[in-house]
Design a protein around this motif. Sequence first.
Motif, short mmCIF file in Angstrom:
data_model
loop_
_atom_site.label_atom_id
_atom_site.label_comp_id
_atom_site.label_asym_id
_atom_site.label_seq_id
_atom_site.Cartn_x
_atom_site.Cartn_y
_atom_site.Cartn_z
N LEU A 278 0.83 -1.21 0.00
CA LEU A 278 0.00 0.00 0.00
C LEU A 278 0.87 1.25 0.00
O LEU A 278 0.59 2.22 -0.72
N VAL A 279 1.91 1.22 0.81
CA VAL A 279 2.82 2.37 0.85
C VAL A 279 3.55 2.50 -0.48
O VAL A 279 3.65 3.59 -1.06
N HIS A 280 4.05 1.39 -0.99
CA HIS A 280 4.80 1.41 -2.25
C HIS A 280 3.95 1.97 -3.39
O HIS A 280 4.40 2.82 -4.18
N ASP A 281 2.70 1.51 -3.50
CA ASP A 281 1.83 1.91 -4.61
C ASP A 281 1.32 3.34 -4.48
O ASP A 281 0.85 3.91 -5.48
N ASN A 282 1.36 3.90 -3.28
CA ASN A 282 0.81 5.24 -3.06
C ASN A 282 1.87 6.21 -2.52
O ASN A 282 1.53 7.23 -1.92
N LEU A 283 3.15 5.88 -2.75
CA LEU A 283 4.22 6.64 -2.12
C LEU A 283 4.23 8.11 -2.53
O LEU A 283 4.44 9.00 -1.69
N ASP A 284 3.99 8.38 -3.82
CA ASP A 284 3.99 9.78 -4.26
C ASP A 284 2.94 10.60 -3.51
O ASP A 284 3.22 11.70 -3.02
N TRP A 285 1.71 10.05 -3.45
CA TRP A 285 0.63 10.77 -2.75
C TRP A 285 0.94 10.91 -1.26
O TRP A 285 0.74 11.98 -0.67
N LEU A 286 1.43 9.84 -0.65
CA LEU A 286 1.71 9.87 0.79
C LEU A 286 2.75 10.94 1.12
O LEU A 286 2.60 11.70 2.07
N CYS A 287 3.81 11.00 0.32
CA CYS A 287 4.88 11.96 0.61
C CYS A 287 4.48 13.40 0.25
O CYS A 287 5.09 14.34 0.74
N GLU A 288 3.48 13.53 -0.58
CA GLU A 288 2.95 14.87 -0.87
C GLU A 288 2.19 15.43 0.32
O GLU A 288 2.20 16.64 0.56
N HIS A 289 1.56 14.54 1.09
CA HIS A 289 0.70 15.00 2.19
C HIS A 289 1.31 14.76 3.58
O HIS A 289 0.88 15.39 4.55
N PHE A 290 2.26 13.84 3.68
CA PHE A 290 2.83 13.48 4.98
C PHE A 290 4.35 13.33 4.88
O PHE A 290 4.89 13.12 3.79
N THR A 291 5.00 13.40 6.02
CA THR A 291 6.35 12.89 6.16
C THR A 291 6.22 11.44 6.60
O THR A 291 5.65 11.17 7.66
N VAL A 292 6.69 10.50 5.79
CA VAL A 292 6.40 9.08 5.99
C VAL A 292 7.60 8.37 6.63
O VAL A 292 8.70 8.35 6.06
N VAL A 293 7.38 7.80 7.81
CA VAL A 293 8.36 6.95 8.48
C VAL A 293 7.82 5.52 8.38
O VAL A 293 6.72 5.23 8.85
N HIS A 294 8.60 4.62 7.78
CA HIS A 294 8.08 3.31 7.41
C HIS A 294 8.96 2.21 7.98
O HIS A 294 10.12 2.06 7.60
N GLN A 295 8.42 1.40 8.90
CA GLN A 295 9.11 0.20 9.38
C GLN A 295 8.63 -0.95 8.52
O GLN A 295 7.49 -1.41 8.64
N THR A 296 9.51 -1.46 7.66
CA THR A 296 9.10 -2.43 6.65
C THR A 296 9.06 -3.86 7.16
O THR A 296 8.33 -4.69 6.62
N GLY A 297 9.86 -4.19 8.20
CA GLY A 297 10.06 -5.59 8.58
C GLY A 297 11.14 -6.20 7.69
O GLY A 297 11.45 -5.69 6.61
N LYS A 298 11.71 -7.28 8.16
CA LYS A 298 12.86 -7.87 7.46
C LYS A 298 12.48 -8.48 6.11
O LYS A 298 13.28 -8.53 5.19
N ALA A 299 11.24 -8.97 5.99
CA ALA A 299 10.85 -9.64 4.74
C ALA A 299 10.87 -8.68 3.55
O ALA A 299 11.18 -9.09 2.43
N ASP A 300 10.53 -7.43 3.79
CA ASP A 300 10.53 -6.42 2.72
C ASP A 300 11.62 -5.39 2.94
O ASP A 300 11.46 -4.20 2.63
N GLU A 301 12.75 -5.86 3.45
CA GLU A 301 13.85 -4.95 3.77
C GLU A 301 14.37 -4.21 2.54
O GLU A 301 14.96 -3.13 2.65
N ALA A 302 14.14 -4.76 1.35
CA ALA A 302 14.59 -4.11 0.13
C ALA A 302 13.98 -2.73 -0.04
O ALA A 302 14.56 -1.85 -0.70
#
Length: 433
Positions: A278-302
């Motif tokens: 959800l974050v990946h697919d909406n990152l442009d919109w999210l960063c336009e409206h918020f400062t985004v701090v994202h804890q991904t977990g080790k599985a999606d560490e990339a």
Amino acid sequence: MRGSFLCAGNICGRGFAFLAAPGDHLVEAGNLRSHGGGKRRAAARRVRLSFSAFCVIMIHMATTTFAFAGGGTGGHIYPGLAVADELRALARAQGRDIRIIWLGNSGGMDRELVERSGSVDAFYGVPSGKLRRNVSLRNVLDVFKVMAGVLVSLRRLAKSRPALLFSKGGFVSVTPCIAARILRIPVYTHECDVTPGLATKINSRFADKILVSYEATKSFLPAARRAKCVVTGNPVRPAFYAADAERGRRFLFDAERPHKPVLLVMGGSLGAHQLNMLVHDNLDWLCEHFTVVHQTGKADEAMTQVRHEGYYPYAFIYAELCDVVAASDVVLSRAGANVLWECAALAKPMVLVPLCGSGTRGDQVDNAAFFVERNAALMLLGEEADGAHLRDALTRMERADFRTDCARACGSLSAGRRPAQEIARIIFDGVVS
């Protein structure tokens, strides 16, 4: 022998009783062995001990051991560590010397999380199977793991002789509870979700007290067990009550101060791929409206390699997490009990995406509904967990007045209580009373 006294206890698994006079030798009155001859069978073997060695024995006897059991995910570990910290603080204030041991999964993250915390004195791995709700050949194999878990738990508990076993859930906690019941060690178990999990349903059969986070949880247990229930809330680590938003901002942004609301995205200790996408697919919109701090977990560490203005990804945040939550304005998360009550302790408005579907019993949906019904959070359930609904929910959270109302409602659920302290007091009183 004038001025003598009797000292009885257990050292290294051997029963003993000593009759002693101050400054004199100690006479062993137990563990007598016969080597033939009436006199040798009738007399006790005399052992001279120094005063310092005697003090070591007395210190050993004065230490009270508590056993904790639980694991599988951070959700079964962090609350238990919070209780362990509060129990140690309570014992220190009472002038009592205690030892805390933890029984958790032999594999997985349990040992790392528990030992890194510094909250317990020893960690012991226990073989653990899993009771699956579907028909599987692995259920047959896991029967042997459960049997091994009971035997290992019996050996560990018999050697440590804890005054009480506190279970924080996860299937690994079941075999220690069974072993404790066999050894007649009191069992207290805690359920963090609205609906009790399978482990709690089993453990409650052996429990002297059943501690629950919600009043509604009682109704899901057999009537005969409800009298054992105590509503305590869910334990939150003491560090959350000392969290500092400014310290969190320094960790995240150095000297800079974000000009947009801070959105913290968390998927639990293992991460959540659905949230990450959800974050990946909406990152442009999210960063336009918020400062985004994202804890991904080790599985999606990339995803931590993604570079975008206003985006701060981390695989995992550990020691600084309390301050990071304090520094956030909105939390986007799963609906595990831990994150809910940590946010409640810090009065943080939430957008919740509970885990649902055939692979779960629906506990996160029930947890999320509890907060939504009290206007403390918004929820994206099932098919609503898409980009359009996410943007709609976060658009509402952009409004400062809406965030303030949610924060006030969320904080009221905690109402200044510290459940870990309450649980520690119940455990402590169960031993010293």
